[in-house]
Write a protein that holds these residues in place. Sequence first.
Motif, PDB file in Angstrom:
ATOM      1  N   ILE A  10       0.869  -1.175   0.000  1.00 29.78           N
ATOM      2  CA  ILE A  10       0.000   0.000   0.000  1.00 29.78           C
ATOM      3  C   ILE A  10       0.906   1.226   0.000  1.00 29.78           C
ATOM      4  N   GLY A  11       0.988   1.909  -1.144  1.00 29.74           N
ATOM      5  CA  GLY A  11       1.852   3.065  -1.277  1.00 29.74           C
ATOM      6  C   GLY A  11       3.137   2.749  -2.023  1.00 29.74           C
ATOM      7  N   CYS A  12       3.031   2.479  -3.316  1.00 26.49           N
ATOM      8  CA  CYS A  12       4.223   2.106  -4.101  1.00 26.49           C
ATOM      9  C   CYS A  12       4.860   3.354  -4.723  1.00 26.49           C
ATOM     10  N   GLY A  13       5.401   4.213  -3.839  1.00 29.32           N
ATOM     11  CA  GLY A  13       6.056   5.434  -4.287  1.00 29.32           C
ATOM     12  C   GLY A  13       7.560   5.302  -4.302  1.00 29.32           C
ATOM     13  N   ASP A  14       8.258   6.398  -4.006  1.00 27.47           N
ATOM     14  CA  ASP A  14       9.714   6.432  -4.123  1.00 27.47           C
ATOM     15  C   ASP A  14      10.413   5.427  -3.207  1.00 27.47           C
ATOM     16  N   VAL A  15       9.925   5.276  -1.972  1.00 26.15           N
ATOM     17  CA  VAL A  15      10.574   4.361  -1.034  1.00 26.15           C
ATOM     18  C   VAL A  15      10.514   2.930  -1.550  1.00 26.15           C
ATOM     19  N   ALA A  16       9.371   2.565  -2.118  1.00 27.29           N
ATOM     20  CA  ALA A  16       9.194   1.197  -2.602  1.00 27.29           C
ATOM     21  C   ALA A  16       9.954   0.932  -3.898  1.00 27.29           C
ATOM     22  N   GLU A  17      10.358   1.970  -4.585  1.00 30.16           N
ATOM     23  CA  GLU A  17      10.974   1.808  -5.903  1.00 30.16           C
ATOM     24  C   GLU A  17      12.269   0.996  -5.842  1.00 30.16           C
ATOM     25  N   VAL A  18      13.177   1.354  -4.932  1.00 33.61           N
ATOM     26  CA  VAL A  18      14.471   0.659  -4.841  1.00 33.61           C
ATOM     27  C   VAL A  18      14.736   0.140  -3.436  1.00 33.61           C
ATOM     28  N   LYS A  19      14.476   0.966  -2.425  1.00 30.78           N
ATOM     29  CA  LYS A  19      14.833   0.603  -1.060  1.00 30.78           C
ATOM     30  C   LYS A  19      14.171  -0.687  -0.598  1.00 30.78           C
ATOM     31  N   SER A  20      12.904  -0.877  -0.962  1.00 33.73           N
ATOM     32  CA  SER A  20      12.156  -1.988  -0.384  1.00 33.73           C
ATOM     33  C   SER A  20      11.455  -2.866  -1.405  1.00 33.73           C
TER      34      SER A  20
END
Length: 321
Positions: A10-20
């Motif tokens: 839930i919330g596939c933004g910048d953090v989810a792009e590479v970090k997680s």
Amino acid sequence: MNDSIIWGIIGCGDVAEVKSGPAFQKCENSTLLAVMRRDASLAEDFAKRHNVPFWYSDANELLANPSINAVYIATPPSTHLEYALKALAAGKNVYIEKPMVLSIAEATQLEEAVSNSSQKLVVAHYRRFLPMYSKVKELIDSDAIGDMKFVDLRFLQPYNFNDKATWRLDEEVSGGGYFHDIAPHQIDLMYYFFGNYKRARGLAVNQSKINNVDDTVNGIIDFHNGIQFRGMWSFAIPEYLEEDRCTIYGESGTIEISFYEDKLVLNSNKINRTFEFKNPENIQQPMIQETVNYFLGKRSNPCPVEDGKLVTELMQEFTKK
């Protein structure tokens, strides 16, 4: 018991792009099945680029997917509590970004919800399992610098005029500026290294007046074991004053780290050495693997809701008016 964790984000933004995000596909016994973002086109774009089968623009639709048994909440902090409560009620385990919630009241509500649920929750304080911080804990636990006395943390940054994530400067969304975005990891590490605390005090002020949130925070902690902590965070200082340093003082030496350089310097009466570390490409992968293992019943909770609540308490002590 499930033998695999099937994730929805839930919330596939910048953090989810590479970090997680990619880590959910790389970890053992872990699959990323679906992502959600309010902008359907952006959710679809993320899903197609990362080979994720399903995408949604409504979190309720993702939570209704019966194949998903765990949810990663990576939205801005103001919606963390709402989505976590919904996920628990829907029978999903939860991996939640920091800061866990916006206040002690919210932390207490979430803690009660977890205790009344058969589901599990982990806070994404992923630095606990990165190589440098594992080494720091190893050195502390082995008395490499003798009895520890105090810790000095200075994290000083110029104001970032190019930051596109303006929600960080909206107190109702972020909790109160860059301190609330960056300091949770650092404060969690102090607890992870030194244990619980007896008391804490702090001051927060808006020195620059560039925006409406406090940009300078000064905090002290008295840990139960007698170790003293002082931390200074500033997010609007001249570039020449920029600093990223945390020094742990013991009776026979020091351990010095920088949070964004992945380098550790040990100076003691026995050894003087510099250690350098390399993080995984997807920096949250070690923590996500430990979370998967916990959800599968293979280990204890790597960062429980109680730890997230303690970090919330300390941040509130430092910034309350």
